[in-house]
Design a protein around this motif. Structure first.
Motif, PDB file in Angstrom:
ATOM      1  N   UNK A 195      -6.899   1.350 -15.456  1.00  0.00           N
ATOM      2  CA  UNK A 195      -5.940   1.899 -14.615  1.00  0.00           C
ATOM      3  C   UNK A 195      -6.278   3.281 -14.496  1.00  0.00           C
ATOM      4  N   UNK A 196      -6.650   4.075 -15.703  1.00  0.00           N
ATOM      5  CA  UNK A 196      -6.598   5.213 -15.665  1.00  0.00           C
ATOM      6  C   UNK A 196      -7.956   5.928 -14.663  1.00  0.00           C
ATOM      7  N   UNK A 201       0.845  -1.326   0.208  1.00  0.00           N
ATOM      8  CA  UNK A 201      -0.224   0.284   0.016  1.00  0.00           C
ATOM      9  C   UNK A 201       0.951   1.178  -0.109  1.00  0.00           C
ATOM     10  N   UNK A 202       0.498   2.301  -0.631  1.00  0.00           N
ATOM     11  CA  UNK A 202       1.065   3.513  -0.535  1.00  0.00           C
ATOM     12  C   UNK A 202       0.689   4.487   0.405  1.00  0.00           C
ATOM     13  N   UNK A 203       1.846   5.203   0.938  1.00  0.00           N
ATOM     14  CA  UNK A 203       1.547   6.204   2.045  1.00  0.00           C
ATOM     15  C   UNK A 203       0.795   7.553   1.474  1.00  0.00           C
ATOM     16  N   UNK A 211      -6.823 -15.174  -1.845  1.00  0.00           N
ATOM     17  CA  UNK A 211      -5.447 -14.328  -1.994  1.00  0.00           C
ATOM     18  C   UNK A 211      -4.504 -14.637  -3.219  1.00  0.00           C
ATOM     19  N   UNK A 212      -4.204 -15.982  -3.381  1.00  0.00           N
ATOM     20  CA  UNK A 212      -3.374 -16.097  -4.463  1.00  0.00           C
ATOM     21  C   UNK A 212      -3.818 -15.568  -5.805  1.00  0.00           C
ATOM     22  N   UNK A 213      -4.985 -15.559  -6.054  1.00  0.00           N
ATOM     23  CA  UNK A 213      -5.580 -15.158  -7.254  1.00  0.00           C
ATOM     24  C   UNK A 213      -5.841 -13.463  -7.176  1.00  0.00           C
ATOM     25  N   UNK A 214      -5.830 -13.184  -6.095  1.00  0.00           N
ATOM     26  CA  UNK A 214      -6.033 -11.441  -5.768  1.00  0.00           C
ATOM     27  C   UNK A 214      -4.680 -10.927  -6.289  1.00  0.00           C
ATOM     28  N   UNK A 215      -3.560 -11.790  -5.716  1.00  0.00           N
ATOM     29  CA  UNK A 215      -2.050 -11.296  -5.986  1.00  0.00           C
ATOM     30  C   UNK A 215      -1.994 -10.970  -7.449  1.00  0.00           C
ATOM     31  N   UNK A 216      -2.421 -12.139  -8.253  1.00  0.00           N
ATOM     32  CA  UNK A 216      -2.187 -12.073  -9.730  1.00  0.00           C
ATOM     33  C   UNK A 216      -2.870 -10.986 -10.345  1.00  0.00           C
ATOM     34  N   UNK A 217      -4.029 -10.679 -10.047  1.00  0.00           N
ATOM     35  CA  UNK A 217      -4.980  -9.798 -10.273  1.00  0.00           C
ATOM     36  C   UNK A 217      -4.394  -8.237 -10.083  1.00  0.00           C
ATOM     37  N   UNK A 218      -3.800  -8.105  -8.731  1.00  0.00           N
ATOM     38  CA  UNK A 218      -3.258  -6.897  -8.591  1.00  0.00           C
ATOM     39  C   UNK A 218      -1.921  -6.562  -9.342  1.00  0.00           C
ATOM     40  N   UNK A 219      -1.158  -7.838  -9.591  1.00  0.00           N
ATOM     41  CA  UNK A 219       0.038  -7.561 -10.412  1.00  0.00           C
ATOM     42  C   UNK A 219      -0.478  -7.301 -11.936  1.00  0.00           C
ATOM     43  N   UNK A 220      -1.365  -7.830 -12.401  1.00  0.00           N
ATOM     44  CA  UNK A 220      -2.014  -7.477 -13.727  1.00  0.00           C
ATOM     45  C   UNK A 220      -2.267  -6.080 -13.802  1.00  0.00           C
ATOM     46  N   UNK A 246      -0.780  -0.597  -7.723  1.00  0.00           N
ATOM     47  CA  UNK A 246      -1.082  -0.580  -6.218  1.00  0.00           C
ATOM     48  C   UNK A 246      -1.037   0.522  -5.458  1.00  0.00           C
ATOM     49  N   UNK A 247       0.114   1.586  -6.014  1.00  0.00           N
ATOM     50  CA  UNK A 247       0.067   2.747  -5.223  1.00  0.00           C
ATOM     51  C   UNK A 247      -1.217   3.505  -5.174  1.00  0.00           C
ATOM     52  N   UNK A 248      -1.990   3.263  -5.981  1.00  0.00           N
ATOM     53  CA  UNK A 248      -3.379   3.954  -6.044  1.00  0.00           C
ATOM     54  C   UNK A 248      -4.323   3.237  -5.489  1.00  0.00           C
ATOM     55  N   UNK A 249      -4.385   2.168  -4.937  1.00  0.00           N
ATOM     56  CA  UNK A 249      -5.457   1.477  -4.153  1.00  0.00           C
ATOM     57  C   UNK A 249      -5.276   1.380  -2.808  1.00  0.00           C
ATOM     58  N   UNK A 250      -6.346   1.710  -2.077  1.00  0.00           N
ATOM     59  CA  UNK A 250      -6.435   1.979  -0.667  1.00  0.00           C
ATOM     60  C   UNK A 250      -6.381   0.798   0.285  1.00  0.00           C
ATOM     61  N   UNK A 251      -7.424  -0.212  -0.157  1.00  0.00           N
ATOM     62  CA  UNK A 251      -7.708  -1.409   0.425  1.00  0.00           C
ATOM     63  C   UNK A 251      -8.062  -2.544  -0.444  1.00  0.00           C
TER      64      UNK A 251
END
Length: 229
Positions: free
Chosen positions: A96-97, A1-3, A117-126, A130-135
């Motif tokens: 993304x935009x 997560x981004x500050x 979690x394993x699927x979510x990790x892949x989706x987030x990589x795609x 991540x720096x724009x996602x709060x939770x």
């Protein structure tokens, strides 16, 4: 997560598969392969109609009485085949935009999914934003997936927002039903393959083609209520 994540009391809750990532039809293929391996041939259109539904309900609807005996094996195979299709996943147009724009306007972006979690990790990589996602939520946060509203309630708890300060964006009838049960305004997108009429009937107050269309009409969309000045 981004500050840099906004500490806003407003949140846009996003489904991921079919809403932000072009993965619904990869799920269909993975489930078909899994079902065939456990001895059931299920037509693709039937699988597609159940995508986004709580996995136990999906299995019951597609395997019938055999769901109890074969369901866990089918789930494990589905996960293997779906994750094996990682190279075919890509962000949907404008995803993304749209996330970047909402973040920049002071809106918390929350991934409201019950994916493992394993699927979510892949989706987030795609997605690679991540720096724009709060939770984000995952299957570890809820006992039941959509149309149960638990996913949305967990997402709102994470973001510390009330239902009247959130808008849900999703592609499935199950998203709409979960949002309705949670008291959250629902905006539909067609990018998951469900019709405008069905999304509207399920409770969508507006329907857009995809994330890009929603971004192009952001100021006149229900998300405009969340935007900062």
């Amino acid at each position: 997560m981004s500050s840099e994540t906004p500490s806003s009391t407003r949140a846009a809750l996003f489904d991921v598969d079919g809403t932000l990532v072009d993965s619904n039809y990869l799920h269909v293929r993975a489930w078909q392969r899994a079902f065939r391996e456990v001895g059931h041939d299920v037509d693709a259109w039937r699988v597609h109609r159940a995508i986004g539904l709580d996995s136990s309900l999906l299995l019951e609807s597609l395997l019938g009485d055999d769901a109890r005996m074969l369901g866990q094996r089918a789930k494990d195979l589905h996960s293997t085949y779906y994750l094996g299709a990682r190279d075919s996943m890509r962000p949907l147009a404008g995803a993304r935009d749209l996330i970047r724009e909402l973040h920049g306007r002071g809106v918390q972006v929350v991934l409201a999914t019950s994916a493992p979690e394993e699927e979510l990790d892949v989706l987030r990589e795609v997605l690679s934003v991540d720096s724009f996602i709060a939770h984000a939520t995952s299957s570890e946060d809820v006992d039941d997936a959509k149309p149960d509203p638990g996913v949305l309630r967990a997402a709102m708890d994470r973001a510390s927002v009330s239902a009247d300060s959130a808008v849900m964006v999703g592609d499935a009838v199950w998203d709409a039903k979960a949002a309705s049960r949670a008291g959250v305004t629902f905006v539909g997108v067609l990018s998951g393959g469900i019709s405008r009429a069905e999304l509207t009937e399920a409770g969508a107050v507006a329907v857009f083609e995809d994330a890009q269309d929603l971004l192009d009409h952001l100021e006149s969309s229900p998300l405009s209520a969340l935007l900062g000045n």
